[in-house]
Design a protein around this motif. Structure first.
Motif, PDB file in Angstrom:
ATOM      1  N   GLY A  14      -7.589  -1.619  10.570  1.00 55.82           N
ATOM      2  CA  GLY A  14      -8.247  -3.052  10.789  1.00 55.82           C
ATOM      3  C   GLY A  14      -7.046  -3.900  11.671  1.00 55.82           C
ATOM      4  O   GLY A  14      -7.775  -4.559  12.491  1.00 55.82           O
ATOM      5  N   GLY A  67     -10.411  -7.847   9.746  1.00 55.48           N
ATOM      6  CA  GLY A  67     -10.101  -8.398   8.780  1.00 55.48           C
ATOM      7  C   GLY A  67     -10.658  -7.919   7.591  1.00 55.48           C
ATOM      8  O   GLY A  67     -10.073  -7.730   6.408  1.00 55.48           O
ATOM      9  N   LEU A  87      -6.629   2.878   6.624  1.00 57.28           N
ATOM     10  CA  LEU A  87      -7.697   1.941   6.941  1.00 57.28           C
ATOM     11  C   LEU A  87      -7.113   0.648   7.229  1.00 57.28           C
ATOM     12  O   LEU A  87      -7.705   0.035   8.064  1.00 57.28           O
ATOM     13  CB  LEU A  87      -8.569   1.777   5.751  1.00 57.28           C
ATOM     14  CG  LEU A  87      -9.488   3.149   5.586  1.00 57.28           C
ATOM     15  CD1 LEU A  87     -10.079   2.705   4.307  1.00 57.28           C
ATOM     16  CD2 LEU A  87     -10.329   3.465   6.468  1.00 57.28           C
ATOM     17  N   ALA A  88      -6.259  -0.047   6.653  1.00 61.95           N
ATOM     18  CA  ALA A  88      -5.754  -1.198   6.776  1.00 61.95           C
ATOM     19  C   ALA A  88      -5.141  -1.478   8.064  1.00 61.95           C
ATOM     20  O   ALA A  88      -5.353  -2.370   8.797  1.00 61.95           O
ATOM     21  CB  ALA A  88      -4.867  -1.814   5.722  1.00 61.95           C
ATOM     22  N   PHE A  93     -11.255  -4.632   6.873  1.00 57.96           N
ATOM     23  CA  PHE A  93     -10.595  -3.543   6.427  1.00 57.96           C
ATOM     24  C   PHE A  93      -9.257  -3.875   5.930  1.00 57.96           C
ATOM     25  O   PHE A  93      -9.240  -3.444   4.545  1.00 57.96           O
ATOM     26  CB  PHE A  93     -10.065  -2.993   8.043  1.00 57.96           C
ATOM     27  CG  PHE A  93     -10.443  -1.922   8.578  1.00 57.96           C
ATOM     28  CD1 PHE A  93     -11.414  -2.229   9.571  1.00 57.96           C
ATOM     29  CD2 PHE A  93     -10.589  -0.583   8.152  1.00 57.96           C
ATOM     30  CE1 PHE A  93     -12.411  -1.110  10.228  1.00 57.96           C
ATOM     31  CE2 PHE A  93     -11.332   0.517   8.816  1.00 57.96           C
ATOM     32  CZ  PHE A  93     -12.304   0.138   9.831  1.00 57.96           C
ATOM     33  N   VAL A  94      -8.653  -4.883   6.214  1.00 62.24           N
ATOM     34  CA  VAL A  94      -7.342  -5.267   5.466  1.00 62.24           C
ATOM     35  C   VAL A  94      -7.575  -5.932   4.072  1.00 62.24           C
ATOM     36  O   VAL A  94      -7.000  -5.599   3.130  1.00 62.24           O
ATOM     37  CB  VAL A  94      -6.487  -6.325   6.579  1.00 62.24           C
ATOM     38  CG1 VAL A  94      -5.289  -6.711   5.886  1.00 62.24           C
ATOM     39  CG2 VAL A  94      -6.406  -5.588   7.904  1.00 62.24           C
ATOM     40  N   LEU A 148       0.865  -1.379   0.055  1.00 64.53           N
ATOM     41  CA  LEU A 148      -0.019   0.074   0.072  1.00 64.53           C
ATOM     42  C   LEU A 148       0.824   1.208   0.040  1.00 64.53           C
ATOM     43  O   LEU A 148       0.415   2.232  -0.061  1.00 64.53           O
ATOM     44  CB  LEU A 148      -0.856   0.033   1.374  1.00 64.53           C
ATOM     45  CG  LEU A 148      -2.012  -1.111   1.246  1.00 64.53           C
ATOM     46  CD1 LEU A 148      -2.647  -1.196   2.530  1.00 64.53           C
ATOM     47  CD2 LEU A 148      -2.969  -1.080   0.056  1.00 64.53           C
ATOM     48  N   VAL A 174      -7.973  -5.995  15.144  1.00 64.32           N
ATOM     49  CA  VAL A 174      -7.789  -7.474  15.356  1.00 64.32           C
ATOM     50  C   VAL A 174      -6.786  -7.752  16.467  1.00 64.32           C
ATOM     51  O   VAL A 174      -7.065  -8.717  17.435  1.00 64.32           O
ATOM     52  CB  VAL A 174      -7.002  -7.946  14.188  1.00 64.32           C
ATOM     53  CG1 VAL A 174      -6.784  -9.310  14.262  1.00 64.32           C
ATOM     54  CG2 VAL A 174      -7.979  -8.148  12.831  1.00 64.32           C
ATOM     55  N   THR A 211      -8.834  -3.308   1.542  1.00 69.09           N
ATOM     56  CA  THR A 211      -7.967  -2.592   1.043  1.00 69.09           C
ATOM     57  C   THR A 211      -6.688  -3.078   0.095  1.00 69.09           C
ATOM     58  O   THR A 211      -6.438  -2.652  -0.740  1.00 69.09           O
ATOM     59  CB  THR A 211      -7.212  -1.607   2.006  1.00 69.09           C
ATOM     60  OG1 THR A 211      -6.715  -2.644   3.172  1.00 69.09           O
ATOM     61  CG2 THR A 211      -8.226  -0.363   2.738  1.00 69.09           C
ATOM     62  N   LEU A 212      -6.584  -4.360   0.645  1.00 66.43           N
ATOM     63  CA  LEU A 212      -5.582  -4.824  -0.112  1.00 66.43           C
ATOM     64  C   LEU A 212      -6.105  -5.667  -1.610  1.00 66.43           C
ATOM     65  O   LEU A 212      -5.593  -5.619  -2.253  1.00 66.43           O
ATOM     66  CB  LEU A 212      -5.132  -6.158   0.483  1.00 66.43           C
ATOM     67  CG  LEU A 212      -3.992  -5.867   1.706  1.00 66.43           C
ATOM     68  CD1 LEU A 212      -3.379  -7.127   2.404  1.00 66.43           C
ATOM     69  CD2 LEU A 212      -2.836  -5.117   1.177  1.00 66.43           C
TER      70      LEU A 212
END
Lengths: 546, 361, 284
Positions: A353, B337, A349-350, B339-340, A340, A357, B343-344
């Motif tokens: 996330g 999860g 955002l990632a 989110f990740v 990214l 977790v 985006t990926l």
């Protein structure tokens, strides 16, 4: 003069009249002339365990000059002095392995033990005796070989000053070898002179006292302002009070500054890792707070593994947390962030996330509740500078720790090959690559470094706040504010910004309250960013435009 | 192709049609179908759907600024909550003397705090029109002032995102304080009725559901009109090349400011419709996590499509309701999860996935 | 000279006038024949003087080429004219009435200065047509933009420009899908749509084929007269083909000015280029 003093002493000291004679003995008879027999006689009187005889007994013991006198009086004061019912002798009892171990207060030798307190009878004291004991012990303290004991004796006397004490102090002061103790004695004597019938003497003693912070001094001077017959003395007292108030304000300022710096250190610690990942690499790592949290939990786990060495556990936790958070950071970088680069909003955002977790992981694996983290002994206590200013140890450790971490990081960035490569990659990735820098590896290591620092910050935070799954969340916004405020890509900026935000916050708190202060600081930063979008220490030039 | 002002793309048309069908069908299935029939829609479900629709409107508002203007607002929850509070204040004053303390003038929490009169900023909220005006004005004004300060000094990108987050965080801290006069920790709750209609009754619930659907449709169409106008194209130009847009003569700050403010107003309206349906508004709505969640809805649905935002909001919230019911621990794992993964692997969201299929077909 | 300048500015910036009408003048006045005045401009970044006491005058309708080695300050000069960078000292006037240093970028664009960037920057997700539409001279405030409809005249104008830049076939293509050269053309087209008085063109032929280059030269020369055109270019053949007046920048100041031949034979210019490190020597 003593008479006048007593009449002034008023409410607290009516009882003293009857004891004048006895206490004058303590004051006037130097230790050399003490009669060893007085000690035995005094002890015998105490053993009668009646209030009337106790007073006399205490006076005799105090004046005896016997090496055991102080211990005996201390035991009496601490309610550890008993009569053994079997033979009606005095004993000092202390809780032992089974039952109570006894000491003979007259010799200091062990005197057997008893299974239960029922075999003993406590020597009772009342408030009047308690005051008498305080003065007597303070008087004995003055001749103690340890200057610290003498000093605490003088301080004790300042709090309960009476004529006898004053005379004693006057007698001792010329021979006092320790400067600090002599200083305290001067204060005490000047305090006594406030009661002098001679206005000149009162003014002189006011001049002597105007730098003193002892609460008893403040009270006495304030009383003079209202009641002294001589207007000049009243004025002098007013001036002395002003000067004391000024000093007090100065110290409270210093204290606020200290609190501010310690809060600032926390902010810097939390933000400095971010200054690397966000500032240098340009990666928005919203999971930064959770890396801090992992550091705090590492401390907890280390302490679980070595419950008997709490003092050392924190020291071991520092490298452990660095490794744990650093490893998780590298994992995040390799697994997510590297796909990214150049898309900051997606990164944001990632990583957010990931932060969710990680939080949930801790909740599931360890506990949704806060976990207890112990503070090592060497971090407790305080450095008492004077009666109004004391710096707590844990805050000082945090400030020092913050500076150490900062210095270490700064050296890594400035003096090592890794630091050079990191800066090269952050300034011009393509060029750095062309010159043989393995940028992917540098990215991972840099991110690991920033994350590891976050873990180290977590160790520090575990000593200050509750360790729970939400620990990181409460610091992430603050951390970003610090980095943005300081200017992205600038370690010094982070340090200055964190410290100044901490100090500002603490200065606002007294009149705004903690929450409002925080809101005000946030609003301030929001407004500040409008004025200087690139922070306190912006990167300049065309490169910064991109 | 994009030049007709109200041209609707395919996804948008499907969305509007589905919304219309749902809006007609749900009240019928709730009121006309007997409760033991498998087709019956319970009032609980109606309210749940109504809540989702307000979320969808919120997501549309976020998509407008993020998808088309490039402003990733991590503080839109604040505008939503402010709209909600404005409505909540009206509902609070409708309780009258039916509160626990029976004070006809003061809400319960003020009686509890030993206050003796209504704070000045509560005046007027006993009138619906005033509260409705505030639902628009308060978030709008905040967005306008905030935007005016920020855009003018050219704060962009992640800086802007972080500042919006700080904004909602500061508001959360402020609303947690009892002294603010908004009920502190507990917020505003125990509402009784709205415009004289009992909030617990099925008819009111249906009415709120329909109002939410209409608001969503209206908000969607307004946004669609905007993005299809020349201004919408300027917005996209700003999103992709801000300074270039400036050099051809557009006042970038102004464009951003007005669209941002409009979006905040939409969010406020969504909040105002949300509060009577869930029956409570508290400072938790300001929490930064809520605002980021909205962004995830948009990201999952597919940004810069508007209908994608609706889709994302509905799917994620359905998933949340389902998962928190079945296995509460899993929800944050799932959300994180998502989110990740999105985006990926799904940068264009579900809408993007569908469009790709369309192109291939 | 300096006194004269000051006198001129004093006359223009009449204080009483300022007080009664604090609005900035946006009315272009080139009655003296000069369109752009840059005087005594200096700017430095972190101690590096990018522009150092620069004086430059562009006449109305003139086509001027600016050359100079890397780091001579060419792009920074354009940044100053278009309002992206504010100089530390100096004045920049557009005509006799417009003080550029007091205007924002969109205001500068709307008084009639258009710029083509070195790196082609078109709006990639929009179509070619939409790119031109956005650039078109129009009321660019928010509400009018929201309500804007394309009039038949505007459509004709866009079609004309599409033809000029040879992208008629591509009008509905996304600009991002164009080739590099096509993007360059589209950007020139966007400049034309703005109908500016002054066109600032930064390296227009980079990445173009020879035919494209010739067409660009043709286009730029045809624009001169109606518009003033300032071209920054490294390609000396191209410069020779279009310019009658060339300015050489070096270390942030004007080193030489004149026709191509004069400049090429100026010993200082030869010194700078031959003694310097620049690869695009003018003697190439």
């Amino acid at each position: 003069m003593p008479v006048r003093c007593l009449s002034r002493g008023g409410g607290t000291g009516g009882w003293r009249a009857g004891l004048i004679a006895g206490l004058l003995l303590i004051a006037l008879i130097p230790t050399a002339f003490a009669d060893p027999a007085d000690f035995q006689r005094g002890a015998a009187l105490i053993a009668e365990n009646r209030f009337a005889s106790l007073e006399e007994g205490v006076a005799l013991v105090a004046a005896s000059g016997d090496p055991q006198a102080r211990k005996l009086l201390l035991a009496l004061q601490g309610s550890d002095l008993y009569l053994r019912k079997s033979d009606r002798t005095l004993v000092v009892a202390a809780r032992g392995t089974d039952g109570y171990d006894l000491l003979d207060p007259l010799t200091g030798e062990p005197a057997g033990s008893v299974a239960s307190k029922r075999e003993l009878k406590r020597v009772r004291i009342n408030n009047r005796l308690r005051s008498q004991l305080r003065s007597a012990i303070a008087g004995l303290d003055l001749s103690h070989p340890d200057p610290a004991v003498r000093l605490s004796g003088v301080t004790e006397m300042i709090a309960n000053l009476d004529a006898e004490g004053l005379d004693l102090l006057r007698a001792r002061m010329p021979n006092e070898p320790d400067a600090e103790v002599r200083e305290a004695m001067t204060t005490a004597i000047a305090l006594g002179d406030l009661e002098s019938p001679d206005p000149e003497a009162r003014i002189a003693s006011l001049a002597e006292l105007k730098g003193t912070l002892h609460p008893a001094v403040r009270g006495s001077i304030r009383r003079l302002i209202d009641t002294d017959p001589d207007p000049e003395v009243r004025q002098a007292a007013q001036r002395a009070t002003d000067s004391i108030e000024f000093k007090l304000q100065l110290y409270s300022l210093a204290e606020t500054l200290f609190f501010g710096l310690s809060l600032g250190s926390v902010l810097v610690l939390a933000a400095i890792g971010l200054a690397i990942t966000f500032g240098v690499m340009g990666v928005i790592n919203m999971a930064h707070g959770e890396l801090i949290m992992l550091g705090a939990y590492t401390t907890y786990i280390v302490q679980q593994l070595m419950p008997d060495h709490i003092g050392a556990s924190v020291l071991i936790a520092v490298p452990a947390a660095f490794l744990v958070s650093g490893a998780v950071g590298i994992l995040i970088e390799r697994g997510v962030i590297r796909f990214l680069y150049g898309r900051p909003l997606e990164t944001l955002l990632a990583t957010f996330g990931i932060s969710l977790v990680l939080q949930q992981l801790v909740r599931t694996l360890i506990s949704p509740q806060n976990v207890p983290v112990a503070n090592p002994e060497w971090m407790s206590g305080a450095w008492q500078i004077n009666s109004v200013l004391s710096l707590t140890m844990n805050r000082m450790v945090i400030i020092a720790f913050c500076l150490i971490v900062f210095a270490a990081l700064y050296l890594v960035m400035r003096r090592t090959a890794l630091g050079l490569q990191v800066r090269a990659v952050s300034q011009n990735r393509a060029m750095a690559r062309a010159m043989g820098v393995r940028s992917a590896r540098v990215d991972a290591l840099t991110f690991g470094l920033g994350s590891g620092i976050a873990g180290v910050a977590g160790v520090a935070l575990s000593q200050l706040t509750n360790v729970g799954p939400n620990l990181g969340q409460s610091y992430i916004i603050d951390s970003f504010m610090v980095v943005v405020f300081g200017g992205v890509g600038n370690l010094w900026g982070t340090l200055v910004a964190g410290m100044s935000l901490g100090v500002v916050n603490k200065f606002l708190e007294p009149w705004a309250g903690a929450v409002l202060a925080k809101i005000l600081v946030l609003v301030f930063i929001i407004l500040f960013i409008q004025k200087r979008p690139r922070g306190l220490f912006p990167q300049k030039g065309r490169a910064a435009e991109a | 192709m994009r030049l007709e002002a109200l041209h609707l793309d395919r996804g948008g048309r499907i969305f509007l049609a589905l919304l219309a069908v749902t809006t007609l069908l749900v009240p019928i299935l709730n009121l006309a179908v007997p409760a033991d029939s498998p087709l019956h829609v319970s009032t609980y479900t109606v309210t749940l759907l109504g809540k989702y629709l307000t979320y969808a409107l919120l997501a549309v508002a976020v998509d407008l600024v993020w998808g088309y203007l490039g402003i990733l607002s991590l503080g839109h929850g604040a505008f939503f909550a402010l709209g909600g509070y404005a409505m909540g204040m009206y509902l609070m004053l409708q309780i009258g003397d039916r509160g626990v303390y029976g004070n006809p003038d003061l809400p319960d929490f003020m009686v509890f705090l030993n206050w003796h009169e209504l704070p000045w900023f509560w005046h007027g909220f006993d009138m619906f029109w005033f509260a409705a005006l505030m639902v628009i004005l308060v978030p709008g004004t905040l967005a306008f002032v905030f935007g005016w300060l920020t855009f003018r000094s050219r704060v962009t990108g992640v800086y802007l995102s972080i500042i919006t987050q700080a904004l909602t965080y500061a508001l959360m801290l402020a609303f947690f304080r009892n002294e603010m006069g908004f009920g502190g920790n507990n917020g505003l709750t125990d509402f009784k009725d709205l415009l004289g209609f009992d909030l617990q009754s099925d008819a009111t619930r249906i009415g709120l559901f329909i109002a939410s659907a209409l608001a969503l449709a209206g908000g969607y169409l307004a946004c669609r009109y905007l993005v299809n106008s020349k201004l919408g194209r300027v917005a996209v130009a700003i999103r992709d090349a801000e300074s270039r847009t400036r050099f051809i003569g557009y006042r970038v700050e102004q464009v951003k400011l007005w669209i941002f403010t409009f979006s905040a107003v939409l969010a406020g309206i969504a909040g105002a419709l949300y509060v009577p349906q869930v029956g409570i508004i508290n400072p938790g709505e300001f929490s930064p996590l809520n605002s980021i969640e909205i962004v995830v809805w948009v990201a999952i649905g597919g940004r810069a499509t508007l209908y994608g935002a609706v889709l994302g909001a509905l799917l994620v919230n359905y998933g949340k309701t389902y998962l928190t019911g079945v296995m509460p621990d899993a929800w944050l794992f799932a959300l994180g999860g998502l989110f990740v993964l999105v985006t990926l692997f799904l940068p264009q969201g579900i809408a993007g996935l569908m469009r790709r299929k369309e192109v291939q077909a | 000279m300096k006194t004269l300048d000051r006198l001129r500015q004093g006359l223009l910036r009449n204080r009483a006038w300022d007080l009664t009408r604090p609005d900035l003048s946006l009315e272009l006045n080139t009655s003296h024949g000069t369109l752009l005045y840059l005087e005594d401009i200096s700017v430095s970044f972190d101690g590096f003087r990018a522009i150092d006491g620069l004086n430059l005058y562009i006449d109305a309708g003139e086509l001027r080429c600016i050359i100079g080695p890397n780091g001579a300050g060419k792009t920074t000069m354009m940044d100053i004219i278009t309002g992206k960078t504010r100089p530390d000292t100096g004045t920049a006037w557009f005509g006799q009435t417009i003080d550029l240093l007091r205007l924002s970028e969109p205001e500068i664009a709307s008084v009639g200065i258009g710029r083509k960037f070195q790196k082609p920057s078109v709006f990639e997700p929009l179509t070619v047509f939409e790119n031109l539409e956005l650039a078109m001279a129009a009321d660019k405030r928010v509400w009018p933009t929201l309500r804007a409809r394309i009039t038949p005249e505007q459509r004709t104008r866009i079609e004309e420009v599409l033809e000029t830049i040879g992208l008629q076939e591509h009008r509905t293509r996304r600009a991002g899908a164009l080739s590099h050269g096509q993007k360059q053309w589209l950007e020139i087209g966007m400049l034309l749509m703005q109908a500016p008085h002054l066109l600032l063109v930064d390296e227009p032929v980079a990445g173009m084929t020879h035919q494209e280059m010739d067409r660009t030269a043709e286009l730029l020369t045809s624009l001169a007269g109606k518009h003033s055109v300032v071209v920054v270019e490294h390609d000396m053949d191209f410069v020779r083909s279009i310019a009658n007046k060339v300015t050489v920048l070096h270390q942030g100041r004007v080193l030489a000015e004149g026709t191509m031949d004069e400049v090429q034979n100026d010993p200082r210019v030869i010194e700078v280029y031959l003694g310097g490190e620049d690869v695009h020597g003018p003697m190439a």
